[in-house]
Design an enzyme around this catalytic site. Sequence first.
Site, PDB file in Angstrom:
ATOM      1  N   CYS A 147      -8.905  -3.153  -0.382  1.00 38.78           N
ATOM      2  CA  CYS A 147      -9.208  -2.092   0.577  1.00 38.78           C
ATOM      3  C   CYS A 147      -8.334  -0.863   0.360  1.00 38.78           C
ATOM      4  CB  CYS A 147      -9.030  -2.621   1.998  1.00 38.78           C
ATOM      5  SG  CYS A 147      -7.319  -3.009   2.385  1.00 38.78           S
TER       6      CYS A 147
ATOM      7  N   ALA B 246      -4.594  -1.334   0.587  1.00 39.89           N
ATOM      8  CA  ALA B 246      -4.057  -1.927  -0.640  1.00 39.89           C
ATOM      9  C   ALA B 246      -3.847  -0.859  -1.708  1.00 39.89           C
ATOM     10  CB  ALA B 246      -4.976  -3.026  -1.155  1.00 39.89           C
TER      11      ALA B 246
ATOM     12  N   ARG C 121       3.269  -7.490  -5.860  1.00 45.84           N
ATOM     13  CA  ARG C 121       2.639  -6.752  -6.956  1.00 45.84           C
ATOM     14  C   ARG C 121       3.525  -6.564  -8.192  1.00 45.84           C
ATOM     15  NH1 ARG C 121       1.714  -1.163  -7.400  1.00 45.84           N
ATOM     16  NH2 ARG C 121       0.204  -0.680  -9.023  1.00 45.84           N
TER      17      ARG C 121
ATOM     18  N   HIS D 190      -5.751   5.326  -3.036  1.00 50.06           N
ATOM     19  CA  HIS D 190      -5.040   6.113  -4.046  1.00 50.06           C
ATOM     20  C   HIS D 190      -5.126   7.597  -3.686  1.00 50.06           C
ATOM     21  CE1 HIS D 190      -6.630   2.823  -6.997  1.00 50.06           C
ATOM     22  NE2 HIS D 190      -5.554   2.405  -6.376  1.00 50.06           N
TER      23      HIS D 190
END
Lengths: 454, 529
Positions: B50, B53, B84, B182
């Site tokens: 999503c 994230a 991550r 992003h």
Amino acid sequence: MLDYTTKETYERSALRVNPAKTCQPVGAMYAALGVHECMPHSHGSQGCCAFHRMFLTRHFKDPAMASTSSFTEGASVFGGGTNLKTAAKNIFDIYNPKIIAVHTTCLSETIGDDLNSFIQDIDVPEGKYMVHCNTPSYYGSHITGFSNMVAGFIRYLSKSSGKKNGKVAILPGFVNPGDMREMKRIAKEMGVSYSMLPDTSGVMDSPMTGKFELYPKGGTTVEEIIALGDSSQTIAFGKFASEVPAEALSKKCNVPYKLLPLPIGIGRTDEYIMALQSYTKVAVPYSIEEERGQLVDILIDIHPYTYNKKVAIFGDPDTVLSIAEFVLEMGMIPKYLVTGTPGDAFEKTAEELFVKFGVEGCKAKAFGDLFELHQWIKEESVDLLIGGTHGKYIARAEDIPFVRAGFPIIDRYIHSYMPLVGYKGGMRLAELIANALMDRQDRDAAEEDFEMVM
Amino acid sequence: MSVMNKVLDQYNSRVYKNRKEHMVDVNSNDKNEIAANVRTIPGIITQRGCCYAGCKGVVVGPIKDAFIITHGPIGCAYYSWGTRRHKAKKGEGEDNYLQYCFSTDLQEPDIVFGGEKKLKQAINEAMDLFHPKTIMICSTCPVGLIGDDIHAVAKWAEKEYGIKCIAFSCEGYKGVSQSAGHHIANNQLIKYVIGEGDRKITNKFAINVLGEYNIGGDGWETERLLKRCGYEVVSTFTGGAKMDDIANAHQANLSVVQCHRSINYIAELIETKYGIPWMKVNFVGVEATIESLRNMAKFFNDPELTARAEAVIADELDNIEQDMAYYKSKLKGKTAAIYVGGSRAHHYQFLLNDLGVHTVLAGYEFGHREEYEGREVIPFVKPDADSKNIESITVEPDKEKFHVYLSEEDLNKLKEEKLIDYYSGMVKDMKDGTYMVDDLNHFETEEFLKLLKPDIFFSGIKDKYVAQKGGTLSRQLHSYDYSGPYSCFRGAVNFARDIAMGIYTPAWSYVKAPWKTAPILEGTIGGVQ
């Protein structure tokens, strides 16, 4: 390592730091994976489903299959009914499960999606099922979500035919497949016929065969869940994970239940055996007595290394309380007990344990976090830390031996295959604890004190 | 029937129609047009995540001295805590909060009555306990729905504490994948961070490394190599970075872009505002790394730098030559399928080529059409409702800080050569008869693996064990299966070692038990054995 954590106490009311819990839906997803030919379905944004699948896969190192309603901004405004309808059609079409188990998310809960009416409006194919439970992430924890999903299966499916089937319904609680296998083995050994819900053995510990199975051999079948309503009795493990579903089965189908603590350690496994025996009314077989005797023998053997050692334990409430009792049986002192899951019962039960074993200066906290646990350890240290992977940072920062037990363990392998429950599980946990303490003694020993025999 | 059609044919008509657009049977004579960055159909087992994230997990999460408070119920913060592998070292006098997870852990009353008060209190507590210089607030789904004004809270915190506080409205439901996150993260960094630093930079070969998140130490290895060549890395976005690096990004003379998808907005906005052109590079793969170093040297057009780059290339090659030859002998002729990210499915094809491994299928989880087809398609991409919901910001040249390294004429020449401000996408590097599949879902993964039978499937944790249970080695290209670095020259050897180890691990030969192939009964018929 964790350089910002200091021992000075500070009352926090808003900032959660290094949590010891996660959100409801992941628990619901895990419960649904323990039903045979079931597709867990996350009704919310894609990210929820992705995160939960990622996390379960990292713990079990096995596929955690689940689908999502893939909410977009539009669905969040207009409601997720259409998304669920489309999802159901595609899931039955493409993945052909026997049952879809929907759980909600904070997104669909906040916009007030009415899952009851959505599901009623969906055209579920003949012989297939669709159930749901509400798992708002802003209430309880992953344990609450697990409990709600198990109750959801029962509320939708279990039926009383009026004729008892002579089985015991076992609700294992939020444990690993290795634990579920051990609970079943003990029931079998005791001559009890049972159904377990959920049962992730054979699903989340499935063997390598060279062929991927979307629905592996394991899991409780829908028929078994329906027939739970005809069980003579329920044995429900863990107040936090299993009381709600046990109550649901009692209410719906009049199945009386015994709520037991997770059977970790001697006393708590004894309770399980006694509960089974009170049902079978036959003598406990020698094979079980032998295992129990072995565990007691082991605890006497290792006591020089465990006695009066102070332990901090964190994780899920049912697991932490049972491990705490086991370490008390080993003569250790469960100095700090922390769970992230809210609920007064945790602290109350912990206090009762401290009194029962006559230990002083121990603390227990529900709705706590690892930051606070670390502060306590800085204030007064312990000899051993027990919990999931996230504890490794505290263990390193404070140079404390660390035993991984519970959920989640995302930095080690094999643990999910091995039990903590039952006398056998007790032997394993005792070995893990003794080895951790003795390895430390070896590591810290001066060369002239380094012993060949211990 | 082609492999692609065999997979598609099993869908109902509506899904068929949708998914067909996301698959391309690569043919250099065709346009190879693909549908990307559009909604996943509900019910499909997608690997996508999503917006949160993409924003918190990918772009801002790695900034080591940003104190990131996830505003929402506990889950989102919990899952993005240490998962991550974006590594960061704590330098002298620096902050690093990566071992910590901060959340407002919203409860039912907060959802009913609003969470702003709790967020403010969380900031008070953060200031008391941790004294951060920068706080970031990342929202999760319910926060957007209940209407908490996190941006007002950020303004309040800046005034109250004299710190930097940036809010990111990255609710999970925005956009169609991580990609929206992003974009949101890029916007805020341009608006509130980049351009604010005044570090003294004297090296004219000053660069930004954009879209490098230091997974498994990739960024460190890249930086080591670049420094050897004589570059000064002003900032890395955002692996191992601190706020001050990002604030100084406007002082570089060139931005090199590793992951185009997650950072192209910043690359472009930096160019418009500060005059710094960007160059797409790829430090995954030996040949790709060499080409990237040469292209960079070409931009700076300095004989000494060029000579040094060549010397470094020769030396690094010399160091790995033997190992690479060994692993190539073990891996040559193998085939691979790659499904990852918005760049890596392209980048790793170069490294696999170095090892003689042929890629038969590649796809992105959250790429846009330009990552497949190249930036020339951008004018033809129609924005839909989901992408229009994400703010697209514009900037003006900054009169004080705008600076140019190359003359307009020289720069235009490089642009014509497509070395500057251009990304070619993956399709031009894929051979005819291979497949590109966007948002490759579980069903398609299973089917393509059965039909194409690659030796290795590169993907993420969610489908790793699906592939392996089916007998295909799978390596994670998000987390490198806890190994790495895989970048540049040395990284290529690490990667090759890991793949060879996976393929040659003895356990694969025990999958079938001996009694599965042996006869159960042994006896005699008429006295004859």
